[in-house]
Design a protein around this motif. Structure first.
Motif, PDB file in Angstrom:
ATOM      1  N   ASN A 183      14.357  77.911  70.562  1.00  0.00           N
ATOM      2  CA  ASN A 183      15.025  77.812  71.558  1.00  0.00           C
ATOM      3  C   ASN A 183      15.291  79.223  72.418  1.00  0.00           C
ATOM      4  O   ASN A 183      15.546  79.204  73.575  1.00  0.00           O
ATOM      5  CB  ASN A 183      16.172  76.686  71.704  1.00  0.00           C
ATOM      6  CG  ASN A 183      15.585  75.366  71.647  1.00  0.00           C
ATOM      7  OD1 ASN A 183      14.396  75.078  72.014  1.00  0.00           O
ATOM      8  ND2 ASN A 183      16.407  74.266  71.355  1.00  0.00           N
ATOM      9  N   TYR A 234       6.759  63.576  75.743  1.00  0.00           N
ATOM     10  CA  TYR A 234       6.117  64.854  75.547  1.00  0.00           C
ATOM     11  C   TYR A 234       4.384  64.768  75.715  1.00  0.00           C
ATOM     12  O   TYR A 234       4.018  64.187  76.663  1.00  0.00           O
ATOM     13  CB  TYR A 234       6.476  65.391  74.332  1.00  0.00           C
ATOM     14  CG  TYR A 234       8.046  65.688  74.418  1.00  0.00           C
ATOM     15  CD1 TYR A 234       8.621  66.407  75.288  1.00  0.00           C
ATOM     16  CD2 TYR A 234       8.588  65.250  73.292  1.00  0.00           C
ATOM     17  CE1 TYR A 234      10.117  66.577  75.385  1.00  0.00           C
ATOM     18  CE2 TYR A 234       9.988  65.351  73.452  1.00  0.00           C
ATOM     19  CZ  TYR A 234      10.957  66.056  74.372  1.00  0.00           C
ATOM     20  OH  TYR A 234      12.122  66.144  74.469  1.00  0.00           O
ATOM     21  N   GLY A 236      14.689  61.049  72.186  1.00  0.00           N
ATOM     22  CA  GLY A 236      15.432  62.363  71.639  1.00  0.00           C
ATOM     23  C   GLY A 236      15.259  62.310  70.303  1.00  0.00           C
ATOM     24  O   GLY A 236      15.002  61.032  69.575  1.00  0.00           O
ATOM     25  N   VAL A 237      15.364  63.395  69.482  1.00  0.00           N
ATOM     26  CA  VAL A 237      15.139  63.479  68.018  1.00  0.00           C
ATOM     27  C   VAL A 237      16.434  63.007  67.262  1.00  0.00           C
ATOM     28  O   VAL A 237      16.384  62.944  66.016  1.00  0.00           O
ATOM     29  CB  VAL A 237      14.880  65.133  67.503  1.00  0.00           C
ATOM     30  CG1 VAL A 237      13.350  65.274  68.175  1.00  0.00           C
ATOM     31  CG2 VAL A 237      16.022  65.899  67.906  1.00  0.00           C
ATOM     32  N   CYS A 279      22.932  68.552  73.959  1.00  0.00           N
ATOM     33  CA  CYS A 279      22.047  67.761  73.022  1.00  0.00           C
ATOM     34  C   CYS A 279      22.760  67.278  71.844  1.00  0.00           C
ATOM     35  O   CYS A 279      22.627  66.391  71.376  1.00  0.00           O
ATOM     36  CB  CYS A 279      21.102  68.495  72.474  1.00  0.00           C
ATOM     37  SG  CYS A 279      19.564  69.097  73.571  1.00  0.00           S
ATOM     38  N   GLU A 293      20.460  64.350  71.963  1.00  0.00           N
ATOM     39  CA  GLU A 293      19.451  65.389  71.976  1.00  0.00           C
ATOM     40  C   GLU A 293      18.780  65.231  73.362  1.00  0.00           C
ATOM     41  O   GLU A 293      19.155  65.332  74.251  1.00  0.00           O
ATOM     42  CB  GLU A 293      18.366  64.771  70.858  1.00  0.00           C
ATOM     43  CG  GLU A 293      19.305  65.279  69.522  1.00  0.00           C
ATOM     44  CD  GLU A 293      19.359  66.593  68.973  1.00  0.00           C
ATOM     45  OE1 GLU A 293      18.958  67.406  69.819  1.00  0.00           O
ATOM     46  OE2 GLU A 293      20.372  66.897  68.300  1.00  0.00           O
ATOM     47  N   SER A 294      17.305  65.092  73.153  1.00  0.00           N
ATOM     48  CA  SER A 294      16.462  65.415  74.477  1.00  0.00           C
ATOM     49  C   SER A 294      16.797  64.294  75.753  1.00  0.00           C
ATOM     50  O   SER A 294      16.379  64.522  76.888  1.00  0.00           O
ATOM     51  CB  SER A 294      14.949  65.415  74.036  1.00  0.00           C
ATOM     52  OG  SER A 294      14.777  66.623  73.595  1.00  0.00           O
ATOM     53  N   LYS A 301      18.512  65.732  78.647  1.00  0.00           N
ATOM     54  CA  LYS A 301      17.580  66.405  79.741  1.00  0.00           C
ATOM     55  C   LYS A 301      17.538  65.477  80.910  1.00  0.00           C
ATOM     56  O   LYS A 301      17.390  65.975  82.061  1.00  0.00           O
ATOM     57  CB  LYS A 301      16.133  66.632  79.254  1.00  0.00           C
ATOM     58  CG  LYS A 301      15.992  67.767  78.042  1.00  0.00           C
ATOM     59  CD  LYS A 301      14.848  67.836  77.457  1.00  0.00           C
ATOM     60  CE  LYS A 301      14.863  68.603  76.326  1.00  0.00           C
ATOM     61  NZ  LYS A 301      13.856  68.695  75.293  1.00  0.00           N
ATOM     62  N   TYR A 358      14.516  69.374  61.005  1.00  0.00           N
ATOM     63  CA  TYR A 358      14.816  70.847  61.243  1.00  0.00           C
ATOM     64  C   TYR A 358      16.083  70.782  62.000  1.00  0.00           C
ATOM     65  O   TYR A 358      16.695  72.147  62.093  1.00  0.00           O
ATOM     66  CB  TYR A 358      13.752  71.149  62.313  1.00  0.00           C
ATOM     67  CG  TYR A 358      13.875  70.532  63.620  1.00  0.00           C
ATOM     68  CD1 TYR A 358      14.331  71.318  64.747  1.00  0.00           C
ATOM     69  CD2 TYR A 358      13.491  69.156  64.043  1.00  0.00           C
ATOM     70  CE1 TYR A 358      14.561  70.855  66.013  1.00  0.00           C
ATOM     71  CE2 TYR A 358      13.647  68.711  65.156  1.00  0.00           C
ATOM     72  CZ  TYR A 358      14.270  69.639  66.527  1.00  0.00           C
ATOM     73  OH  TYR A 358      14.386  68.963  67.476  1.00  0.00           O
TER      74      TYR A 358
HETATM   75  N1  GLU Z   1      18.166  69.489  70.507  1.00  0.00           N
HETATM   76  C1  GLU Z   1      16.586  69.412  70.290  1.00  0.00           C
HETATM   77  C2  GLU Z   1      15.806  70.652  70.186  1.00  0.00           C
HETATM   78  O1  GLU Z   1      16.123  71.301  71.397  1.00  0.00           O
HETATM   79  C3  GLU Z   1      15.999  68.319  71.010  1.00  0.00           C
HETATM   80  C4  GLU Z   1      14.868  68.269  70.739  1.00  0.00           C
HETATM   81  C5  GLU Z   1      14.518  66.461  71.254  1.00  0.00           C
HETATM   82  O2  GLU Z   1      15.210  65.756  71.206  1.00  0.00           O
HETATM   83  O3  GLU Z   1      13.162  66.324  71.500  1.00  0.00           O
HETATM   84  O4  GLU Z   1      14.997  71.089  69.716  1.00  0.00           O
END
Ligand code: GLU
Length: 332
Positions: free
Chosen positions: A172, A248, A265-266, A200, A68-69, A72, A32
């Motif tokens: 987002n 998650y 992270g994705v 990210c 990516e995540s 966070k 995606y």
């Molecule tokens: N930048 C991605 C998003 O916000 C990060 C998602 C992830 O790594 O879980 O969709």
């Protein structure tokens, strides 16, 4: 009970994990975000950073991929550093949503009660809290400098990834404006969303992630640079957030089968933290259905299991680290 592990055992476990997992198939790159879809799916690296600053690596540990995540985690820490842990708890929260990382449903369900900075909604809220408020440039500097201090070396933004994410982050955008509606964005909405998208898109290597993990494991002292990056005492709070929501809606399955708090992270990276023992990171782009790297999960599980590092076990591991300075002096 304490059980001692030698560095040699760690080195062997890392190499074995690499050899066993390298040929593993299954999963697919995140599709995606166009940039991520095109990364070489065969890249694979494992890195372990120890409290004495030694880093044990196998494979593609110097390849910079999208954080990516995993980003966070540093931003949540930065907010705790700037405001204290209680402020993060009251303004964002520390509860797992039990839902996917980008769930709008979770925000609707918890509109009276913020969730965690480790899902998209809470991470955008965390970016909105970063000081200096109202100053996009200053906030970005604060976020990236802090991330670099955690990793112990310079990082670069992957511009193509940032562009790719900015052009496709419609979900987002909805999250950010819905949060604004519930009074959970503490600065300009578009600025907060853009900071999240940019963070990210930072490039990071498995080696750097393992050092960031080790810095958290060492209560804020980066074991490679020796710098105290965040106030000692915040490790239990950040590790509790990682433990409750690092994977998650599959966090329970992950903890049950791995025994180590870790954040995915994705981009294909995963970083695990064993307080007082090590930071461990692995990277490989193909993801399972829940968006977690297939090979990185397998590699970390193998090492934790092989070395008996499960945090829920009655046995607590300690790694025999040698003071490298002393050894170097002795050899001179
Ligand atoms: N930048 C991605 C998003 O916000 C990060 C998602 C992830 O790594 O879980 O969709």
């Amino acid at each position: 009970m304490i059980h001692r592990i030698s560095k040699q055992q760690v080195k062997e476990a890392v190499q074995e994990a690499y050899d066993k997992v390298k040929g593993m198939t299954g999963g697919a790159n995140a599709n995606y975000i166009p940039y991520l879809a095109n990364i070489d799916p065969n890249l694979f690296g494992i890195s372990v950073a120890l409290p004495d600053g030694e880093v044990i690596e196998a494979g593609d540990t110097e390849y910079a991929f999208g954080i990516e995540s995993v980003s966070k985690v540093p931003t949540a820490l930065l907010v705790m550093k700037q405001y204290g842990a209680n402020e993060l708890l009251s303004k964002i929260g520390a509860d797992a949503t039990g839902l996917p990382f980008n769930s709008i449903f979770a925000i609707l369900l918890e509109n009276d009660h913020p969730s965690t900075p480790l899902v998209n909604a809470g991470a955008i809220a965390a970016d909105s809290m970063v000081k200096p408020i109202g100053n996009s440039f200053g906030k970005w500097k604060a976020i990236t400098s802090f991330l670099e201090e955690l990793c112990g070396s310079p990082l670069n933004l992957i511009n193509e990834l940032y562009k790719s994410e900015s052009e496709t982050n419609f979900n987002n955008r909805s999250i950010a404006w819905l949060l604004k509606n519930y009074g959970r964005i503490y600065d300009d909405v578009e600025m907060s969303l853009d900071l999240y998208t940019r963070q990210c898109s930072m490039g990071v290597t498995a080696k750097q992630l393992s050092i960031a993990g080790a810095t958290i494991a060492c209560d804020g002292r980066n074991p490679v640079t020796g710098k105290q990056v965040f106030p000692a005492g915040l490790t239990p709070q950040i590790v509790s957030l990682i433990a409750t929501v690092g994977f998650y809606e599959h966090t329970g399955d992950w903890l049950f089968t791995s025994g180590i708090p870790a954040k995915t992270g994705v981009g294909g990276g995963i970083v695990g933290v064993l307080p007082g023992v090590m930071g461990i990171a692995a990277f490989a782009p193909p993801l399972d259905d829940a968006g977690n790297s297939v090979k990185a999960q397998a590699a970390i599980k193998y090492i934790v299991n092989k070395l008996g590092l499960n945090i829920f076990s009655d046995k607590h591991a300690t790694i025999e680290t040698v003071d490298r300075k002393q050894t170097e002096q002795a050899m001179a």
